[in-house]
Design an enzyme around this catalytic site. Sequence first.
Site, PDB file in Angstrom:
ATOM      1  N   CYS A 265      34.737  43.147 -18.381  1.00 13.76           N
ATOM      2  CA  CYS A 265      33.816  43.597 -19.739  1.00 13.76           C
ATOM      3  C   CYS A 265      34.911  43.123 -20.561  1.00 13.76           C
ATOM      4  O   CYS A 265      35.759  42.762 -20.822  1.00 13.76           O
ATOM      5  CB  CYS A 265      34.717  45.177 -20.067  1.00 13.76           C
ATOM      6  SG  CYS A 265      33.909  46.485 -21.393  1.00 13.76           S
TER       7      CYS A 265
ATOM      8  N   HIS B 178      26.709  49.620 -17.045  1.00 15.80           N
ATOM      9  CA  HIS B 178      27.383  49.402 -17.656  1.00 15.80           C
ATOM     10  C   HIS B 178      27.731  49.764 -18.975  1.00 15.80           C
ATOM     11  O   HIS B 178      29.571  50.258 -19.535  1.00 15.80           O
ATOM     12  CB  HIS B 178      28.160  47.746 -17.427  1.00 15.80           C
ATOM     13  CG  HIS B 178      29.315  47.528 -18.116  1.00 15.80           C
ATOM     14  ND1 HIS B 178      30.596  47.048 -17.688  1.00 15.80           N
ATOM     15  CD2 HIS B 178      29.677  47.595 -19.002  1.00 15.80           C
ATOM     16  CE1 HIS B 178      31.803  46.948 -17.627  1.00 15.80           C
ATOM     17  NE2 HIS B 178      31.219  46.817 -19.257  1.00 15.80           N
ATOM     18  N   GLU B 179      27.478  49.418 -19.722  1.00 15.27           N
ATOM     19  CA  GLU B 179      26.600  48.859 -21.038  1.00 15.27           C
ATOM     20  C   GLU B 179      26.453  51.518 -20.891  1.00 15.27           C
ATOM     21  O   GLU B 179      27.681  52.226 -22.100  1.00 15.27           O
ATOM     22  CB  GLU B 179      25.488  48.873 -22.640  1.00 15.27           C
ATOM     23  CG  GLU B 179      25.998  47.786 -21.284  1.00 15.27           C
ATOM     24  CD  GLU B 179      27.382  47.026 -21.856  1.00 15.27           C
ATOM     25  OE1 GLU B 179      27.876  47.422 -22.966  1.00 15.27           O
ATOM     26  OE2 GLU B 179      27.875  46.036 -21.444  1.00 15.27           O
TER      27      GLU B 179
ATOM     28  N   HIS C  40      30.367  52.870 -21.023  1.00 12.49           N
ATOM     29  CA  HIS C  40      30.866  53.152 -22.135  1.00 12.49           C
ATOM     30  C   HIS C  40      31.083  54.295 -23.120  1.00 12.49           C
ATOM     31  O   HIS C  40      31.491  54.575 -24.196  1.00 12.49           O
ATOM     32  CB  HIS C  40      30.620  52.125 -23.143  1.00 12.49           C
ATOM     33  CG  HIS C  40      31.125  50.762 -22.490  1.00 12.49           C
ATOM     34  ND1 HIS C  40      32.747  50.721 -23.242  1.00 12.49           N
ATOM     35  CD2 HIS C  40      30.766  49.577 -21.984  1.00 12.49           C
ATOM     36  CE1 HIS C  40      33.147  49.389 -22.471  1.00 12.49           C
ATOM     37  NE2 HIS C  40      32.039  48.592 -22.051  1.00 12.49           N
TER      38      HIS C  40
HETATM   39 ZN    ZN Z   1      32.043  46.752 -20.921  1.00 10.98          ZN
END
Ligand code: ZN
Length: 201
Positions: A116, A158-159, A162
């Site tokens: 990341c 993953h995004e 966030h």
């Molecule tokens: Zn990330």
Amino acid sequence: MGGMSVPFGLQPTVKIVQAGDPVLRSSTPEWDDSLERTELEALVELMRSTMHAAPGVGLAAPQIGLSLRLAVLEDLWPIDQETAAAKEREPLEFMAAIDPRYEAVGARTATHFEGCLSVRGYTASVERPADILASWTDLEGVRHERELHGWQARIFQHETDHLNGMLYLDKAEPRSLCTEENFARLWSYEEPETVREGLGF
Ligand code: ZN
């Protein structure tokens, strides 16, 4: 998400927030269309050039300090066939995703090392659904729904995570944590079982 080192041209970039900043740990509020279209386009371009320069394959607004339900994704870096096959990686065309969401499709999962841009210098193994139904709104305000698989599904998850105050480390196997340097030196060409055995996870 972090990517491979490829030099990039001079374009405006902004600083990427690192772990420990509360903006990465807060859920972003509902999207409210308060940004002017031109502002939104400028922001997306800035996020895209920041992602390219990092280099990475995804960047979420909280990573540049903005609590907005917005992320950019793009994975067109050159990659060898063997790695692509192991990661089930298909190139991902640039995507600006407003209010991205996902749900797993079926029970298949995949486990890979992930990094990341907000956790510089580290990588860890994360098990995730391998097939998802992704949805997002584009810059025209049109909602899309698409099945994503393999590495594309991983980037999207993953995004999106966030935007919900999560980092990949929250889902990672703690004992798999490696510096990028040690991962490249010791494990990047090893079979997954060898890595598991070597690190005890
Ligand atoms: Zn990330």
